[in-house]
Write a protein that holds these residues in place. Structure first.
Motif, mmCIF file in Angstrom:
data_model
loop_
_atom_site.group_PDB
_atom_site.id
_atom_site.type_symbol
_atom_site.label_atom_id
_atom_site.label_comp_id
_atom_site.label_asym_id
_atom_site.label_seq_id
_atom_site.Cartn_x
_atom_site.Cartn_y
_atom_site.Cartn_z
ATOM 1 N N GLU A 10 0.827 -1.212 0.000
ATOM 2 C CA GLU A 10 0.000 0.000 0.000
ATOM 3 C C GLU A 10 0.858 1.257 0.000
ATOM 4 O O GLU A 10 0.560 2.225 -0.714
ATOM 5 C CB GLU A 10 -0.924 -0.017 1.222
ATOM 6 N N ALA A 11 1.930 1.278 0.783
ATOM 7 C CA ALA A 11 2.820 2.447 0.798
ATOM 8 C C ALA A 11 3.436 2.663 -0.583
ATOM 9 O O ALA A 11 3.526 3.807 -1.068
ATOM 10 C CB ALA A 11 3.909 2.269 1.849
ATOM 11 N N LEU A 12 3.852 1.590 -1.237
ATOM 12 C CA LEU A 12 4.424 1.699 -2.576
ATOM 13 C C LEU A 12 3.381 2.168 -3.578
ATOM 14 O O LEU A 12 3.665 3.018 -4.440
ATOM 15 C CB LEU A 12 4.996 0.350 -3.000
ATOM 16 N N ARG A 13 2.166 1.638 -3.484
ATOM 17 C CA ARG A 13 1.100 2.062 -4.398
ATOM 18 C C ARG A 13 0.851 3.565 -4.294
ATOM 19 O O ARG A 13 0.750 4.271 -5.307
ATOM 20 C CB ARG A 13 -0.193 1.299 -4.080
ATOM 21 N N GLN A 14 0.752 4.070 -3.057
ATOM 22 C CA GLN A 14 0.537 5.510 -2.865
ATOM 23 C C GLN A 14 1.675 6.324 -3.474
ATOM 24 O O GLN A 14 1.439 7.340 -4.135
ATOM 25 C CB GLN A 14 0.425 5.833 -1.378
ATOM 26 N N ALA A 15 2.900 5.888 -3.251
ATOM 27 C CA ALA A 15 4.052 6.624 -3.763
ATOM 28 C C ALA A 15 4.027 6.682 -5.288
ATOM 29 O O ALA A 15 4.298 7.728 -5.893
ATOM 30 C CB ALA A 15 5.348 5.985 -3.270
ATOM 31 N N LEU A 16 3.693 5.557 -5.935
ATOM 32 C CA LEU A 16 3.653 5.519 -7.394
ATOM 33 C C LEU A 16 2.505 6.356 -7.944
ATOM 34 O O LEU A 16 2.634 6.991 -9.001
ATOM 35 C CB LEU A 16 3.539 4.066 -7.876
ATOM 36 N N VAL A 17 1.374 6.370 -7.245
ATOM 37 C CA VAL A 17 0.271 7.254 -7.651
ATOM 38 C C VAL A 17 0.712 8.711 -7.596
ATOM 39 O O VAL A 17 0.484 9.491 -8.523
ATOM 40 C CB VAL A 17 -0.962 7.026 -6.749
ATOM 41 N N ASN A 18 1.374 9.088 -6.498
ATOM 42 C CA ASN A 18 1.816 10.474 -6.342
ATOM 43 C C ASN A 18 2.893 10.848 -7.360
ATOM 44 O O ASN A 18 3.037 12.025 -7.717
ATOM 45 C CB ASN A 18 2.331 10.711 -4.919
ATOM 46 N N LEU A 19 3.627 9.860 -7.840
ATOM 47 C CA LEU A 19 4.649 10.123 -8.847
ATOM 48 C C LEU A 19 4.020 10.559 -10.169
ATOM 49 O O LEU A 19 4.651 11.269 -10.962
ATOM 50 C CB LEU A 19 5.507 8.870 -9.059
ATOM 51 N N GLU A 20 2.782 10.158 -10.391
ATOM 52 C CA GLU A 20 2.073 10.524 -11.617
ATOM 53 C C GLU A 20 1.135 11.716 -11.412
ATOM 54 O O GLU A 20 0.477 12.161 -12.362
ATOM 55 C CB GLU A 20 1.243 9.327 -12.111
ATOM 56 N N ALA A 21 1.045 12.233 -10.197
ATOM 57 C CA ALA A 21 0.070 13.275 -9.886
ATOM 58 C C ALA A 21 0.443 14.611 -10.521
ATOM 59 O O ALA A 21 1.621 14.946 -10.673
ATOM 60 C CB ALA A 21 -0.053 13.432 -8.370
ATOM 61 N N VAL A 22 -0.597 15.368 -10.863
ATOM 62 C CA VAL A 22 -0.419 16.707 -11.432
ATOM 63 C C VAL A 22 -0.867 17.728 -10.394
ATOM 64 O O VAL A 22 -1.584 17.402 -9.450
ATOM 65 C CB VAL A 22 -1.236 16.865 -12.730
ATOM 66 N N PRO A 23 -0.449 18.992 -10.522
ATOM 67 C CA PRO A 23 -0.857 20.012 -9.555
ATOM 68 C C PRO A 23 -2.380 20.135 -9.444
ATOM 69 O O PRO A 23 -3.088 20.083 -10.452
ATOM 70 C CB PRO A 23 -0.233 21.294 -10.106
ATOM 71 N N ALA A 24 -2.854 20.267 -8.222
ATOM 72 C CA ALA A 24 -4.296 20.332 -7.961
ATOM 73 C C ALA A 24 -4.861 21.687 -8.372
ATOM 74 O O ALA A 24 -4.203 22.719 -8.212
ATOM 75 C CB ALA A 24 -4.567 20.088 -6.485
ATOM 76 N N PRO A 25 -6.085 21.699 -8.864
ATOM 77 C CA PRO A 25 -6.750 22.970 -9.163
ATOM 78 C C PRO A 25 -7.228 23.626 -7.874
ATOM 79 O O PRO A 25 -7.276 22.992 -6.819
ATOM 80 C CB PRO A 25 -7.923 22.552 -10.036
#
Length: 474
Positions: A221-236
Motif C-alpha cells: 500500500e505504501a508503494l502504491r501511494q508513492a507511485l500514484v503520487n509520482l504521476e500526480a499533477v498540480p491540484a486545481p
C-alpha cells in the motif's frame, strides 16, 4: 507480567489502606479527585537507509494526585512512588479547597467489560526477530519496483498499568497494551521524488505483523501511494464538490468537528456548537458517535483515566446535536453524566475530555453511485496534517492522496490539494453518505493542550458540496 497490585503495592511498597486514608483526608470538603498511579514500558525500533537507525527501551512510573473544588483543580505529580511523595503532593493540592465546602461526587459505576488482553507486547518476539522483520520489509519493498529509492519501517510497543484510588476506597485497575507498525516508501523518476505511507496498530501484541505477514500488504500500500503520487499533477483551486473516501479521512471529522463536541469547550462557550443541544447542526442522515468500547482498537479503553468505563456516546443523530464528550469535572458542572472521556497523556498530566474512537455511521448510498453523481470535483482518500480553530471551527487539511472526478469518473491523481472550510458549515454540505463505513487502520494520535493520546477515526464515503479547495496549479 506483574499485576497492578504487584507493581504498586508489592514492588513499590505502597500500602493501599494508608494511601486511601491520605486520599480521603486530602479530598475531604472537595468535589472530586483521585490518586492516579502509572507504570509504563515502551520500545521503538526504526529501520532506515537499509540499516537499523534507532532502537530504544524505556520504563516510567509515577503518580498524579488531584483535588477538585468547583471549577478549580489542584494537581501534583511525581515519579517517586512512595508514601512520603504522595503526602507532599497532598499538602500541595489541598490549597485549592481553602474556603470551599463541597460534597464528594460519587465514584464511577464499575462494569465487567474487558476490551483487550493484558499481555505485554514487549515480552513477545525477541529483539532479533523484530530487527529481522524490519530488514525483510526493507528488502521486500525495494524488490517490488526499481523506482524505490528509500524505505523506512518502524515498530513501537507499549505496556501501561494504571490504578486509580478514590477517597471512598474504590480502586480501579487497567492494563493497556498498544502497538504500531509503519512503513514509508520513497520512489523517484529522474529528479522527481514522491512518497507513500502505511501504518496500523491497536491494543494487541505483535503477532499480526510477524506471524501472519500482514506487513506485506502494508508495504504494498505504501508503494502504491508513492507511485500514484509520482504521476500526480498540480491540484486545481476553487470551490468544488469533494468526495471523501472511507476510513482515515475521518480525521477531518475528528479535528474539524470532534474537538468542538468536547465538554470543556462547550461549558465555557468556546465551541461553535455551544448552546445548540437539540438543534440541527448537520444534514439529515448524519450521525456521529464516539465509542471507546470497540475491542482492541487504538482509541479504546476499558476505563478512562478517571476510572469511568468508556461508552458509545451519540454526539449527532440524524443531523441533530445530542450530546458532548464528558470527563467528570465538566459533566458535574454541566449537570450531566460522565461519558468515559476523561483522558490524560500520563501521570504528569491532568485529565480532560478527549475523544476515543470518533466516527460517522454509514448511510445507504453505494460509493460508486456517489462518485458517478459528481460531474466535476475531487476525490480525497488520504490526509496528512491539518489545522483547526475550535472557537469557530475553521479548518485547513492537506490531501496526501487525491484524484480529479470528471463526469462521474475518478481520473487524474493530483498533488498539493488542501481542503478549507468550517466544521459546522461542512456538516450541512453533506449530500450523500455511503454504505461503506470503515475505521482507520490504527494510527491516530490526538493533541490537545500539550497532551497526546491514541485515538481512532472513521467514516463512510461522503459527498460534500461546494467546499473550498486550495491547489497548486498555475
Amino acid at each position: 507480567m506483574p499485576t497492578p497490585d504487584e507493581l504498586f503495592f508489592t514492588r513499590a511498597g505502597l500500602d493501599p489502606d494508608r494511601l486511601t486514608r491520605i486520599v480521603s483526608d486530602t479530598l475531604t470538603g472537595a468535589d472530586d479527585g483521585e490518586l492516579f498511579l502509572e507504570y509504563t514500558q515502551s520500545e521503538a525500533l526504526a529501520f532506515d537507509d537499509g540499516r537499523l537507525k534507532t532502537a530504544s527501551f524505556d520504563t516510567g512510573q509515577g503518580f498524579g494526585l488531584r483535588c477538585v473544588a468547583g471549577e478549580a483543580t489542584g494537581y501534583a505529580h511525581a515519579s517517586d512512588l512512595s508514601e512520603a511523595a504522595v503526602k507532599r503532593a497532598a499538602d500541595a493540592v489541598q490549597a485549592v479547597k481553602a474556603g470551599h465546602s463541597g460534597s464528594m461526587a460519587a465514584g464511577p459505576q464499575a462494569t465487567n467489560a474487558h476490551l483487550y488482553g493484558d499481555d505485554n507486547p514487549l515480552g513477545g518476539p525477541s529483539f532479533e526477530e523484530k530487527v529481522k522483520l524490519l530488514q525483510e520489509i526493507d528488502a521486500y519493498a525495494r524488490a517490488k519496483d526499481s523506482r524505490v529509492r528509500q524505505v523506512s519501517a518502524s515498530l513501537s510497543g507499549e505496556w501501561q498499568a494504571v490504578m486509580i484510588l478514590r477517597a471512598d476506597g474504590q480502586i480501579v485497575r487497567d492494563v493497556r497494551p498498544l502497538v504500531r507498525f509503519n512503513v514509508s516508501v520513497v520512489v523517484g523518476d529522474g529528479d522527481r521524488q514522491e512518497s507513500g505511507t502505511f501504518g496500523t496498530g491497536g491494543r494487541e501484541n505483535y503477532t499480526r505483523f510477524i506471524e501472519t505477514q500482514s506487513w506485506q500488504a502494508g508495504a504494498d500500500e505504501a508503494l502504491r501511494q508513492a507511485l500514484v503520487n509520482l504521476e500526480a499533477v498540480p491540484a486545481p483551486a476553487g470551490e468544488m464538490d469533494v468526495v471523501l473516501g472511507p476510513g482515515w479521512p475521518g480525521i477531518l471529522l475528528h479535528e474539524a468537528i470532534g474537538h468542538g463536541l468536547e465538554g470543556d469547550f462547550n461549558r465555557k462557550g468556546q465551541s461553535a456548537f455551544a448552546g445548540l443541544m437539540g438543534e440541527r447542526v448537520a444534514s439529515p442522515g448524519v450521525t456521529v458517535v464516539d465509542d471507546g468500547t470497540l475491542d482492541d482498537r487504538r482509541g479504546s479503553l476499558t476505563v478512562d483515566d478517571e476510572g469511568t468505563p468508556t461508552s458509545r456516546t451519540v454526539l449527532i443523530e440524524d443531523g441533530i446535536l445530542k450530546g458532548y464528550m464528558q470527563d467528570r469535572l465538566n459533566a458535574r458542572l454541566m449537570g450531566v453524566a460522565a461519558t468515559g472521556n476523561g483522558r490524560r497523556e500520563s501521570f504528569a498530566h491532568q485529565p480532560m475530555p478527549r475523544m476515543t474512537n470518533t466516527y460517522m455511521t454509514e448511510g445507504d448510498r453505494d460509493p460508486g453511485e456517489i462518485l458517478a453523481g459528481v460531474k466535476k470535483g475531487i476525490y480525497a482518500t488520504n490526509f496528512g496534517g491539518g489545522q483547526v480553530d475550535i472557537t469557530n471551527g475553521k479548518f485547513v487539511f492537506s490531501c496526501t492522496e487525491a484524484y480529479m472526478i470528471e463526469d462521474g469518473k475518478v481520473t487524474t491523481p493530483i498533488k498539493g490539494a488542501t481542503l478549507i472550510g468550517n466544521g459546522a458549515d461542512a456538516l450541512t454540505r453533506i449530500k450523500a453518505i455511503g454504505n461503506d463505513m470503515k475505521l482507520d487502520t490504527g494510527i491516530g494520535t490526538c493533541g490537545k493542550a500539550g497532551q497526546g493520546v491514541p485515538v481512532g477515526v472513521g467514516q463512510p464515503t461522503l459527498h460534500m458540496e461546494a467546499l473550498t479547495v486550495g491547489g497548486t496549479a498555475a
